[in-house]
Design a protein around this motif. Structure first.
Motif, mmCIF file in Angstrom:
data_model
loop_
_atom_site.group_PDB
_atom_site.id
_atom_site.type_symbol
_atom_site.label_atom_id
_atom_site.label_comp_id
_atom_site.label_asym_id
_atom_site.label_seq_id
_atom_site.Cartn_x
_atom_site.Cartn_y
_atom_site.Cartn_z
ATOM 1 N N GLN A 1 29.662 -18.469 4.308
ATOM 2 C CA GLN A 1 28.486 -19.331 4.238
ATOM 3 C C GLN A 1 28.087 -19.654 2.796
ATOM 4 O OE1 GLN A 1 28.382 -16.086 4.567
ATOM 5 N NE2 GLN A 1 26.544 -15.252 3.564
ATOM 6 N N GLY A 2 28.674 -18.947 1.861
ATOM 7 C CA GLY A 2 28.348 -19.165 0.454
ATOM 8 C C GLY A 2 27.288 -18.206 -0.037
ATOM 9 N N THR A 3 27.430 -17.798 -1.287
ATOM 10 C CA THR A 3 26.434 -16.945 -1.924
ATOM 11 C C THR A 3 26.191 -17.469 -3.332
ATOM 12 O OG1 THR A 3 25.817 -14.644 -2.439
ATOM 13 C CG2 THR A 3 28.131 -15.227 -2.750
ATOM 14 N N GLN A 4 24.923 -17.576 -3.694
ATOM 15 C CA GLN A 4 24.546 -18.165 -4.984
ATOM 16 C C GLN A 4 24.704 -17.139 -6.103
ATOM 17 O OE1 GLN A 4 23.317 -21.438 -5.814
ATOM 18 N NE2 GLN A 4 23.633 -20.677 -7.899
ATOM 19 N N VAL A 5 25.374 -17.556 -7.153
ATOM 20 C CA VAL A 5 25.449 -16.774 -8.386
ATOM 21 C C VAL A 5 24.818 -17.604 -9.497
ATOM 22 C CG1 VAL A 5 26.980 -15.789 -10.132
ATOM 23 C CG2 VAL A 5 27.504 -15.499 -7.695
ATOM 24 N N THR A 6 23.823 -17.034 -10.143
ATOM 25 C CA THR A 6 23.143 -17.714 -11.232
ATOM 26 C C THR A 6 23.217 -16.839 -12.474
ATOM 27 O OG1 THR A 6 21.624 -18.801 -9.697
ATOM 28 C CG2 THR A 6 21.007 -18.767 -12.015
ATOM 29 N N VAL A 7 23.752 -17.404 -13.546
ATOM 30 C CA VAL A 7 23.898 -16.671 -14.799
ATOM 31 C C VAL A 7 22.963 -17.295 -15.829
ATOM 32 C CG1 VAL A 7 25.493 -15.845 -16.553
ATOM 33 C CG2 VAL A 7 26.307 -16.227 -14.214
ATOM 34 N N SER A 8 22.038 -16.500 -16.320
ATOM 35 C CA SER A 8 21.079 -16.996 -17.302
ATOM 36 C C SER A 8 21.592 -16.725 -18.710
ATOM 37 C CB SER A 8 19.732 -16.335 -17.094
ATOM 38 O OG SER A 8 19.831 -14.942 -17.307
ATOM 39 N N SER A 9 21.258 -17.636 -19.609
ATOM 40 C CA SER A 9 21.738 -17.483 -20.998
ATOM 41 C C SER A 9 20.746 -16.689 -21.831
ATOM 42 C CB SER A 9 21.955 -18.861 -21.614
ATOM 43 O OG SER A 9 20.765 -19.616 -21.552
ATOM 44 N N ASN B 1 41.871 -3.860 3.316
ATOM 45 C CA ASN B 1 42.477 -4.371 4.549
ATOM 46 C C ASN B 1 41.939 -3.670 5.793
ATOM 47 O OD1 ASN B 1 44.097 -6.196 3.123
ATOM 48 N ND2 ASN B 1 45.663 -4.640 2.764
ATOM 49 N N ALA B 2 41.591 -2.411 5.650
ATOM 50 C CA ALA B 2 41.044 -1.684 6.796
ATOM 51 C C ALA B 2 39.709 -2.265 7.237
ATOM 52 C CB ALA B 2 40.888 -0.207 6.457
ATOM 53 N N LYS B 3 38.997 -2.877 6.309
ATOM 54 C CA LYS B 3 37.679 -3.445 6.611
ATOM 55 C C LYS B 3 37.719 -4.970 6.706
ATOM 56 C CE LYS B 3 35.096 0.261 4.296
ATOM 57 N NZ LYS B 3 34.110 0.572 3.220
ATOM 58 N N ASN B 4 38.910 -5.567 6.567
ATOM 59 C CA ASN B 4 39.024 -7.040 6.556
ATOM 60 C C ASN B 4 38.002 -7.644 5.596
ATOM 61 O OD1 ASN B 4 41.186 -7.271 8.354
ATOM 62 N ND2 ASN B 4 39.844 -7.294 10.130
ATOM 63 N N THR B 5 37.977 -7.114 4.406
ATOM 64 C CA THR B 5 36.989 -7.517 3.406
ATOM 65 C C THR B 5 37.686 -7.878 2.100
ATOM 66 O OG1 THR B 5 35.277 -6.126 4.392
ATOM 67 C CG2 THR B 5 34.961 -6.792 2.106
ATOM 68 N N VAL B 6 37.191 -8.929 1.470
ATOM 69 C CA VAL B 6 37.676 -9.320 0.155
ATOM 70 C C VAL B 6 36.532 -9.212 -0.840
ATOM 71 C CG1 VAL B 6 37.162 -11.784 0.467
ATOM 72 C CG2 VAL B 6 38.957 -11.082 -1.141
ATOM 73 N N TYR B 7 36.877 -8.878 -2.067
ATOM 74 C CA TYR B 7 35.893 -8.724 -3.129
ATOM 75 C C TYR B 7 36.270 -9.627 -4.302
ATOM 76 C CZ TYR B 7 35.110 -4.431 -0.507
ATOM 77 O OH TYR B 7 34.879 -3.517 0.504
ATOM 78 N N LEU B 8 35.254 -10.016 -5.044
ATOM 79 C CA LEU B 8 35.473 -10.701 -6.315
ATOM 80 C C LEU B 8 34.582 -10.026 -7.344
ATOM 81 C CD1 LEU B 8 36.930 -13.067 -7.746
ATOM 82 C CD2 LEU B 8 34.825 -14.386 -7.418
ATOM 83 N N GLU C 1 29.236 -13.199 3.615
ATOM 84 C CA GLU C 1 29.292 -12.931 2.178
ATOM 85 C C GLU C 1 28.037 -12.206 1.717
ATOM 86 O OE1 GLU C 1 31.251 -17.307 1.339
ATOM 87 O OE2 GLU C 1 30.329 -16.200 -0.316
ATOM 88 N N SER C 2 28.204 -11.472 0.646
ATOM 89 C CA SER C 2 27.059 -10.809 0.020
ATOM 90 C C SER C 2 27.380 -10.558 -1.443
ATOM 91 C CB SER C 2 26.738 -9.494 0.726
ATOM 92 O OG SER C 2 27.851 -8.617 0.665
ATOM 93 N N GLY C 3 26.346 -10.208 -2.205
ATOM 94 C CA GLY C 3 26.565 -9.790 -3.583
ATOM 95 C C GLY C 3 26.143 -10.781 -4.645
ATOM 96 N N GLY C 4 25.759 -11.984 -4.261
ATOM 97 C CA GLY C 4 25.315 -12.949 -5.253
ATOM 98 C C GLY C 4 23.956 -12.567 -5.814
ATOM 99 N N GLY C 5 23.532 -13.311 -6.816
ATOM 100 C CA GLY C 5 22.227 -13.054 -7.395
ATOM 101 C C GLY C 5 22.098 -13.634 -8.776
ATOM 102 N N LEU C 6 21.044 -13.194 -9.463
ATOM 103 C CA LEU C 6 20.751 -13.640 -10.818
ATOM 104 C C LEU C 6 21.187 -12.560 -11.787
ATOM 105 C CD1 LEU C 6 19.354 -15.574 -12.849
ATOM 106 C CD2 LEU C 6 17.229 -14.337 -12.352
ATOM 107 N N VAL C 7 21.942 -12.946 -12.794
ATOM 108 C CA VAL C 7 22.424 -11.987 -13.783
ATOM 109 C C VAL C 7 22.401 -12.642 -15.164
ATOM 110 C CG1 VAL C 7 24.834 -12.642 -13.438
ATOM 111 C CG2 VAL C 7 24.298 -10.362 -14.315
ATOM 112 N N SER D 1 31.222 -9.801 -2.074
ATOM 113 C CA SER D 1 31.965 -9.273 -0.934
ATOM 114 C C SER D 1 31.983 -10.311 0.177
ATOM 115 C CB SER D 1 31.321 -7.992 -0.402
ATOM 116 O OG SER D 1 31.249 -7.001 -1.375
ATOM 117 N N CYS D 2 33.017 -10.262 0.970
ATOM 118 C CA CYS D 2 33.127 -11.148 2.127
ATOM 119 C C CYS D 2 33.845 -10.381 3.226
ATOM 120 C CB CYS D 2 33.895 -12.408 1.746
ATOM 121 S SG CYS D 2 34.236 -13.532 3.118
ATOM 122 N N ALA D 3 33.123 -10.133 4.304
ATOM 123 C CA ALA D 3 33.676 -9.352 5.409
ATOM 124 C C ALA D 3 33.972 -10.247 6.598
ATOM 125 C CB ALA D 3 32.690 -8.264 5.809
#
Length: 115
Positions: free
Chosen positions: A107-115, A73-80, A6-12, A21-23
């Motif tokens: 493995q999990g990716t952290q998403v943190t949303v600040s107010s 599907n060509a990359k066996n990848t899912v996105y959110l 997985e990738s793409g998590g972070g602070l927003v 993304s998850c490949a």
């Protein structure tokens, strides 16, 4: 064996967007479905969205209209794609791959949303 990365998590900031993304790699011949879940400390893992073979999608009421699940599907990848993020979206996000004979987790990716 199948591995998910997985990738793409972070602070927003609230109102912002993220794309997770998850490949998948390994012995993948047929995919039944992909799904995204999320989990906060002390709570059960919560289903967020899923996409089944054929392309039909569904999402939880808590993210409906803000979350879009898609695949390459060509990359066996899912996105959110998550838009208009809210502080209550803060969680560790996990992808799930369902094959005919087994299910795998990222493995999990952290998403943190600040107010």
């Amino acid at each position: 064996q199948v591995q998910l990365v997985e990738s793409g998590g972070g602070l927003v900031q609230a109102g912002g967007s993220l794309r997770l993304s998850c490949a998948a790699s390994g012995n993948i011949f047929s995919i039944n479905a992909w799904a995204w879940y999320r989990q906060t400390p002390g709570n059960e893992r919560e289903w967020v969205a899923s996409i089944i073979r054929g392309g039909s999608t569904n999402s939880a009421d808590s993210v409906k209209g803000r979350a879009i699940i898609s695949t390459d599907n060509a990359k066996n990848t899912v996105y959110l794609q998550m838009n208009n993020l809210k502080p209550e979206d803060t969680a560790v996000y996990y992808c799930n791959l369902r094959l005919p004979t087994a299910s795998y987790w990222g493995q999990g990716t952290q998403v943190t949303v600040s107010s």
